[in-house]
Scaffold this motif. Sequence first.
Motif, PDB file in Angstrom:
ATOM      1  N   ARG A  21       1.243   4.046  -3.176  1.00  0.00           N
ATOM      2  CA  ARG A  21       1.028   5.493  -3.022  1.00  0.00           C
ATOM      3  C   ARG A  21       2.200   6.278  -3.594  1.00  0.00           C
ATOM      4  N   ASN A  22       3.415   5.754  -3.389  1.00  0.00           N
ATOM      5  CA  ASN A  22       4.586   6.459  -3.915  1.00  0.00           C
ATOM      6  C   ASN A  22       4.693   6.378  -5.430  1.00  0.00           C
TER       7      ASN A  22
ATOM      8  N   GLU B 119       2.008   6.326  -7.563  1.00  0.00           N
ATOM      9  CA  GLU B 119       0.780   6.754  -8.222  1.00  0.00           C
ATOM     10  C   GLU B 119       1.044   7.701  -9.390  1.00  0.00           C
TER      11      GLU B 119
ATOM     12  N   TRP C 210       0.837  -1.213   0.000  1.00  0.00           N
ATOM     13  CA  TRP C 210       0.000   0.000   0.000  1.00  0.00           C
ATOM     14  C   TRP C 210       0.865   1.254   0.000  1.00  0.00           C
ATOM     15  N   LYS C 211       1.910   1.255   0.799  1.00  0.00           N
ATOM     16  CA  LYS C 211       2.810   2.406   0.867  1.00  0.00           C
ATOM     17  C   LYS C 211       3.546   2.601  -0.454  1.00  0.00           C
TER      18      LYS C 211
END
Length: 303
Positions: A218-219, A221, A214-215
Amino acid sequence: SQEQFNITAYDATAVAVITLEAFAGMWINAFIVSVICIAWVKKNSVNSNEKILLVVGSSRFWYLCISWLYSFLSITYPHSLYVHPTLQLFVSIQSFLSHSSLWFSACLCVFYCIKIANFRNSFFIYLKVKIDRMVPWLLLGSVLFSLVIGIIAYEIADQVHCNNRNSTGRGSFWKASIKMDKHFFPSFFITGFGYAVSFMAVTFSALFLLFSLWKHKRNMETNSMKDLSMDAHIKAMKCILSFFVMYSINFACLVLNMVYVTKKGSPMIFLILVFQYAFPGVHSLILIFGNPKLEKTLLRILP
């Protein structure tokens, strides 16, 4: 009589299903071991991931061999198990191989998590650097713990067998009229502890890897390019989650097996046996399709 016919029909069905699942699982795990050993001989080296897959495949292959022989004898020729120390050896070896398989699989999940997850924590970075050196020690610890379980299982089986010499009922050791006495509590405690620790290792590995995915997503995207790290995260998550689900069902089956152990011919016992013999083969098949080398080799040899 009609009752005897029904028992015979049930036994024949059980033997047929168990044999089919056991031999299919043995073939799948023998395939994993063979491919890794051939690559080991060719390259004269093997990486940490392959080391874990090798011991997982080996332990599951022998577990299915011993379990099938044990079930076959307990159904077709149960009196052979009451010859000392046949029963004790079967129970001990089966317990050792069963726990070895589960702990090796848990080690594989932890390895995937540490190797693939991305965290800036200093301790996690240290583990990522040292994990390849730690793998042999993790495997050795799993073997030693499983050996302790096997020894305790032998002692308990020997004590209970001596207390039930006059038992003449059909079935395996666990289907005899056994009184739950003080000798079982050490086995329940250690077995429960082993399952709990390995299950927690798998659970935390899945959670950490999911958070890392998930982290990382996000980076990334704002980046439209294909990310190899993302693919590695997803493949590892599929492997860990598949083991998590199957591990949960397997643990539920073990609990139900203790509840329905004396009810010979029960449909629940049949379903439990079906899953317990399917688990080592199905999960190993998932591991094959999660490994490019094994998947490519399997697809090449299949008709």
